[in-house]
Write a protein that holds these residues in place. Sequence first.
Motif, PDB file in Angstrom:
ATOM      1  N   GLY A  10       0.845  -1.207   0.000  1.00 52.09           N
ATOM      2  CA  GLY A  10       0.000   0.000   0.000  1.00 52.09           C
ATOM      3  C   GLY A  10       0.862   1.231   0.000  1.00 52.09           C
ATOM      4  O   GLY A  10       1.976   1.229  -0.548  1.00 52.09           O
ATOM      5  N   ILE A  11       0.396   2.287   0.641  1.00 56.42           N
ATOM      6  CA  ILE A  11       1.140   3.553   0.619  1.00 56.42           C
ATOM      7  C   ILE A  11       2.493   3.369   1.309  1.00 56.42           C
ATOM      8  O   ILE A  11       3.536   3.737   0.775  1.00 56.42           O
ATOM      9  CB  ILE A  11       0.292   4.681   1.251  1.00 56.42           C
ATOM     10  CG1 ILE A  11      -0.866   5.009   0.295  1.00 56.42           C
ATOM     11  CG2 ILE A  11       1.146   5.915   1.563  1.00 56.42           C
ATOM     12  CD1 ILE A  11      -1.819   6.074   0.754  1.00 56.42           C
ATOM     13  N   ALA A  12       2.507   2.765   2.490  1.00 59.46           N
ATOM     14  CA  ALA A  12       3.766   2.599   3.228  1.00 59.46           C
ATOM     15  C   ALA A  12       4.655   1.540   2.559  1.00 59.46           C
ATOM     16  O   ALA A  12       5.856   1.761   2.365  1.00 59.46           O
ATOM     17  CB  ALA A  12       3.474   2.221   4.678  1.00 59.46           C
ATOM     18  N   ALA A  78       0.045 -12.506   3.492  1.00 58.40           N
ATOM     19  CA  ALA A  78       0.829 -13.151   4.542  1.00 58.40           C
ATOM     20  C   ALA A  78      -0.134 -13.737   5.560  1.00 58.40           C
ATOM     21  O   ALA A  78      -1.165 -13.134   5.881  1.00 58.40           O
ATOM     22  CB  ALA A  78       1.737 -12.121   5.195  1.00 58.40           C
ATOM     23  N   THR A 119       1.073  -3.972   6.418  1.00 59.66           N
ATOM     24  CA  THR A 119      -0.174  -4.587   5.941  1.00 59.66           C
ATOM     25  C   THR A 119      -1.406  -3.708   6.154  1.00 59.66           C
ATOM     26  O   THR A 119      -2.511  -4.121   5.820  1.00 59.66           O
ATOM     27  CB  THR A 119      -0.395  -5.952   6.624  1.00 59.66           C
ATOM     28  OG1 THR A 119      -0.134  -5.798   8.023  1.00 59.66           O
ATOM     29  CG2 THR A 119       0.521  -7.017   6.073  1.00 59.66           C
ATOM     30  N   ILE A 347      -0.162   2.059   8.989  1.00 63.63           N
ATOM     31  CA  ILE A 347      -1.234   1.721   9.927  1.00 63.63           C
ATOM     32  C   ILE A 347      -0.893   0.439  10.699  1.00 63.63           C
ATOM     33  O   ILE A 347      -1.434   0.192  11.774  1.00 63.63           O
ATOM     34  CB  ILE A 347      -2.571   1.619   9.159  1.00 63.63           C
ATOM     35  CG1 ILE A 347      -2.968   3.025   8.673  1.00 63.63           C
ATOM     36  CG2 ILE A 347      -3.686   1.019  10.014  1.00 63.63           C
ATOM     37  CD1 ILE A 347      -4.224   3.107   7.853  1.00 63.63           C
ATOM     38  N   ARG A 373      -3.413   7.450  11.196  1.00 65.03           N
ATOM     39  CA  ARG A 373      -2.050   7.415  10.642  1.00 65.03           C
ATOM     40  C   ARG A 373      -2.207   7.674   9.153  1.00 65.03           C
ATOM     41  O   ARG A 373      -2.504   6.773   8.384  1.00 65.03           O
ATOM     42  CB  ARG A 373      -1.392   6.063  10.915  1.00 65.03           C
ATOM     43  CG  ARG A 373      -0.760   6.030  12.298  1.00 65.03           C
ATOM     44  CD  ARG A 373      -0.902   4.714  12.976  1.00 65.03           C
ATOM     45  NE  ARG A 373      -2.258   4.406  13.353  1.00 65.03           N
ATOM     46  CZ  ARG A 373      -2.677   3.196  13.644  1.00 65.03           C
ATOM     47  NH1 ARG A 373      -1.878   2.179  13.563  1.00 65.03           N
ATOM     48  NH2 ARG A 373      -3.932   2.998  14.005  1.00 65.03           N
ATOM     49  N   THR A 374      -2.088   8.946   8.813  1.00 63.21           N
ATOM     50  CA  THR A 374      -2.416   9.356   7.449  1.00 63.21           C
ATOM     51  C   THR A 374      -1.250   9.078   6.493  1.00 63.21           C
ATOM     52  O   THR A 374      -0.195   8.590   6.898  1.00 63.21           O
ATOM     53  CB  THR A 374      -2.796  10.849   7.422  1.00 63.21           C
ATOM     54  OG1 THR A 374      -1.740  11.568   8.042  1.00 63.21           O
ATOM     55  CG2 THR A 374      -4.092  11.102   8.147  1.00 63.21           C
ATOM     56  N   GLY A 375      -1.467   9.423   5.240  1.00 62.65           N
ATOM     57  CA  GLY A 375      -0.527   9.060   4.187  1.00 62.65           C
ATOM     58  C   GLY A 375       0.870   9.609   4.376  1.00 62.65           C
ATOM     59  O   GLY A 375       1.862   8.880   4.231  1.00 62.65           O
ATOM     60  N   LYS A 463      -4.903  19.249  -3.984  1.00 66.08           N
ATOM     61  CA  LYS A 463      -5.375  17.863  -3.808  1.00 66.08           C
ATOM     62  C   LYS A 463      -5.389  17.142  -5.164  1.00 66.08           C
ATOM     63  O   LYS A 463      -5.022  15.979  -5.282  1.00 66.08           O
ATOM     64  CB  LYS A 463      -6.773  17.886  -3.181  1.00 66.08           C
ATOM     65  CG  LYS A 463      -7.383  16.533  -2.913  1.00 66.08           C
ATOM     66  CD  LYS A 463      -7.396  16.197  -1.464  1.00 66.08           C
ATOM     67  CE  LYS A 463      -7.804  14.762  -1.244  1.00 66.08           C
ATOM     68  NZ  LYS A 463      -7.430  14.270   0.070  1.00 66.08           N
TER      69      LYS A 463
HETATM   70  C1  LIG Z   1     -11.307   6.678   2.162  1.00 61.91           C
HETATM   71  C2  LIG Z   1      -9.990   7.090   2.712  1.00 61.91           C
HETATM   72  C3  LIG Z   1      -9.486   8.362   2.405  1.00 61.91           C
HETATM   73  C4  LIG Z   1      -8.249   8.751   2.924  1.00 61.91           C
HETATM   74  N1  LIG Z   1      -7.789  10.000   2.603  1.00 61.91           N
HETATM   75  C5  LIG Z   1      -6.572  10.388   3.047  1.00 61.91           C
HETATM   76  C6  LIG Z   1      -6.051  11.664   2.697  1.00 61.91           C
HETATM   77  O1  LIG Z   1      -6.698  12.464   2.022  1.00 61.91           O
HETATM   78  N2  LIG Z   1      -4.808  11.976   3.131  1.00 61.91           N
HETATM   79  C7  LIG Z   1      -4.067  11.117   3.884  1.00 61.91           C
HETATM   80  O2  LIG Z   1      -2.946  11.451   4.253  1.00 61.91           O
HETATM   81  N3  LIG Z   1      -4.525   9.905   4.234  1.00 61.91           N
HETATM   82  C8  LIG Z   1      -5.773   9.518   3.838  1.00 61.91           C
HETATM   83  N4  LIG Z   1      -6.255   8.298   4.185  1.00 61.91           N
HETATM   84  C9  LIG Z   1      -5.408   7.424   4.997  1.00 61.91           C
HETATM   85  C10 LIG Z   1      -4.395   6.691   4.119  1.00 61.91           C
HETATM   86  O3  LIG Z   1      -5.074   5.978   3.137  1.00 61.91           O
HETATM   87  C11 LIG Z   1      -3.571   5.779   5.007  1.00 61.91           C
HETATM   88  O4  LIG Z   1      -2.818   6.593   5.862  1.00 61.91           O
HETATM   89  C12 LIG Z   1      -2.597   4.933   4.218  1.00 61.91           C
HETATM   90  O5  LIG Z   1      -3.252   4.170   3.251  1.00 61.91           O
HETATM   91  C13 LIG Z   1      -1.824   4.032   5.163  1.00 61.91           C
HETATM   92  O6  LIG Z   1      -0.894   3.308   4.437  1.00 61.91           O
HETATM   93  P1  LIG Z   1      -0.545   1.790   4.759  1.00 61.91           P
HETATM   94  O7  LIG Z   1       0.439   1.394   3.766  1.00 61.91           O
HETATM   95  O8  LIG Z   1      -0.260   1.674   6.197  1.00 61.91           O
HETATM   96  O9  LIG Z   1      -1.919   1.007   4.534  1.00 61.91           O
HETATM   97  P2  LIG Z   1      -2.610   0.679   3.135  1.00 61.91           P
HETATM   98  O10 LIG Z   1      -2.382   1.772   2.171  1.00 61.91           O
HETATM   99  O11 LIG Z   1      -4.016   0.301   3.466  1.00 61.91           O
HETATM  100  O12 LIG Z   1      -1.827  -0.596   2.601  1.00 61.91           O
HETATM  101  C14 LIG Z   1      -1.869  -1.851   3.202  1.00 61.91           C
HETATM  102  C15 LIG Z   1      -1.557  -2.898   2.162  1.00 61.91           C
HETATM  103  O13 LIG Z   1      -1.387  -4.151   2.787  1.00 61.91           O
HETATM  104  C16 LIG Z   1      -2.076  -5.136   2.043  1.00 61.91           C
HETATM  105  N5  LIG Z   1      -2.381  -6.264   2.929  1.00 61.91           N
HETATM  106  C17 LIG Z   1      -3.454  -6.438   3.736  1.00 61.91           C
HETATM  107  N6  LIG Z   1      -3.378  -7.624   4.365  1.00 61.91           N
HETATM  108  C18 LIG Z   1      -2.232  -8.214   3.961  1.00 61.91           C
HETATM  109  C19 LIG Z   1      -1.608  -9.452   4.258  1.00 61.91           C
HETATM  110  N7  LIG Z   1      -2.139 -10.320   5.107  1.00 61.91           N
HETATM  111  N8  LIG Z   1      -0.437  -9.737   3.649  1.00 61.91           N
HETATM  112  C20 LIG Z   1       0.136  -8.858   2.775  1.00 61.91           C
HETATM  113  N9  LIG Z   1      -0.431  -7.677   2.459  1.00 61.91           N
HETATM  114  C21 LIG Z   1      -1.587  -7.359   3.049  1.00 61.91           C
HETATM  115  C22 LIG Z   1      -3.293  -4.406   1.530  1.00 61.91           C
HETATM  116  O14 LIG Z   1      -3.869  -5.090   0.432  1.00 61.91           O
HETATM  117  C23 LIG Z   1      -2.684  -3.078   1.154  1.00 61.91           C
HETATM  118  O15 LIG Z   1      -2.135  -3.109  -0.137  1.00 61.91           O
HETATM  119  C24 LIG Z   1      -7.514   7.881   3.735  1.00 61.91           C
HETATM  120  C25 LIG Z   1      -8.024   6.622   4.056  1.00 61.91           C
HETATM  121  C26 LIG Z   1      -9.251   6.229   3.568  1.00 61.91           C
HETATM  122  C27 LIG Z   1      -9.806   4.872   3.926  1.00 61.91           C
END
Ligand SMILES: Cc1cc2nc3c(=O)[nH]c(=O)nc-3n(C[C@H](O)[C@H](O)[C@H](O)COP(=O)(O)OP(=O)(O)OC[C@H]3O[C@@H](n4cnc5c(N)ncnc54)[C@H](O)[C@@H]3O)c2cc1C
Lengths: 485, 48
Positions: A10-12, A78, A119, A347, A373-375, A463
């Motif tokens: 995902g993003i992280a 995973a 994840t 997250i 925990r934003t982007g 944006k």
């Molecule tokens: C509708 C919405 C709007 C948002 N708008 C904003 C915004 O405007 N600005 C901002 O800063 N933040 C925003 N956010 C928050 C932002 O999306 C999160 O901060 C960001 O996605 C966190 O990144 P991450 O990589 O931790 O999680 P994610 O981006 O959710 O990535 C997690 C990844 O792990 C994968 N995964 C899940 N389970 C497993 C597993 N068992 N094994 C392997 N991989 C797995 C998922 O498929 C996914 O690809 C928003 C969130 C939502 C829901």
Amino acid sequence: MARLLILGGGIAGQTAALHARKKLGHQHEVIVVTPNSKWNWIPSNIWVGVGMMKTEDVTFDLAPVYKKSGITYLQAKALSINPEGEGSSSTPFVTIEYTSPEKKGVTEKVKYDYLINSTGPKLNFDATKGLGPEKNSYSVCTPSHATEANHHLQESIQRMKKGEKQTLLVGTGHGSCTCQGAAFEYIFNVEYLLRKENVRDKANVLWISNENELGDFGMGGMHIKRGGYITHSRVFTESLYAERGIDWITQAHPKEVEKTQLSYETLDGEEKTVSYDFAMLLPPFSGVGLKAYNKVGEDITPTLFAPSGFMKVDADYTPKTYEQWSPKDWPETYQSPVYKNIFAVGIAFAPPHAISKPTVNPNGIPIFPTPPRTGMPSGVMARQVAFNIADMINGKADEPTRKASLARMGAACIASAGANMLNGTAVSMTMYPIIPDFEKYPEAGRDLHYTTGEIGLAGHWIKFLLHYAFIYKAKANPFWRVVPE
Amino acid sequence: MIVRNPFGQNYYAAVPTKLTRSLRVNLIWQLFRFLVINIKMLRMVRKH
Ligand SMILES: Cc1cc2nc3c(=O)[nH]c(=O)nc-3n(C[C@H](O)[C@H](O)[C@H](O)COP(=O)(O)OP(=O)(O)OC[C@H]3O[C@@H](n4cnc5c(N)ncnc54)[C@H](O)[C@@H]3O)c2cc1C
């Protein structure tokens, strides 16, 4: 040769993978395990939920990006981590289950030298009876959820065009939800769309959330200097709701979502209901449910993970009262305290506590937002962890040297409040630090010089540009590193 | 939108004047704000 295994693209995860790949020579391997074939710029799902964008606009295929970047991509999820190996082998590994059509259901053990857990969240719709797209409310957390939400929103708009009145309820679907900002963006984009479609007079647009007051956003809100006053974000947020004619319910813990009615409990312990024709309610988040086993196969999940399912890192998890909370409680390197080659970012890491003051109603139900925990912070911590691991693999350091504490990190956030290049608006916020520090900034917990907010068309332009910039970067196109996290 | 509802939620909220609302979508003013917001955000990025 060393192998860095990243769970979650995902993003992280994407940020960590691209940075690590750049820093590591090709004798070292970077593997990403992620279940979806497409990457999603989640913030723009809001615009899919109002029909302004399509799934194709907010996603792209991961395989070609990983191929050109020299990253091994396993389309799988995973299941568990064996940080000590198994039996006579002490090489740690992760058990994965493929989700790609060709290998669906096949499991495999993937060894690692370093592991990043990114994840993200499990969308825990089951926490509230009747919550979620498979039941009685809609969501915008994924492109398919958002597409479905838009479909039903358009149906409501058609009804309004025929003269029917509609109540549209938007907010959080549980007393422990986070991500109020996303629901905020959705309600204002819906309201904007209703005005555009000339049906605003037919709609009662209503907000519901677990925040103590509007403008909390899971961060206790923020104070900014404006017009000779130091003013809380509650004032500005209420102003926007009042201006756009949106009523609000706060301090609410939804208990049951039915087809057209939501039952909720308040912080006072009262039981209430609200009726609607359309409801978009975000779910609470939990960890994705990874398990952990030691060398002899015993379950050591509680050693690696908090009860919420998020991974424990270098934070201070000692239970403390709000008054005892300190910025020092927050993690700096995101390293597991038990297994030093495991990290969790975005997250996926377990926060030591909330940011908003916890509140519990007379029936013992906690009703307050969990920390967002934003982007931007997710990207920054992912980059720092990737650099630290690269340094350790390259022999430049024995332990993580770069830090990314939310207590010493700022955030910039743009919340859309209506998408149009000429008359749209968005709220542009900056804050420093994310975690309030009342010792350093006794007035408001944050540096009032760096903590700002305003609403206007310029925010929408930014944006909109960020949508393309972040997708460009995630595709690892030329000069992707110029785009900051 | 100030509703004639003395004890209602909206009644107590600060609402923007016509001038404030028009500045929010005024192209020249917003072009200037675009630069200012970008500088503020970059300052934040550089703090990491
Ligand atoms: C509708 C919405 C709007 C948002 N708008 C904003 C915004 O405007 N600005 C901002 O800063 N933040 C925003 N956010 C928050 C932002 O999306 C999160 O901060 C960001 O996605 C966190 O990144 P991450 O990589 O931790 O999680 P994610 O981006 O959710 O990535 C997690 C990844 O792990 C994968 N995964 C899940 N389970 C497993 C597993 N068992 N094994 C392997 N991989 C797995 C998922 O498929 C996914 O690809 C928003 C969130 C939502 C829901």
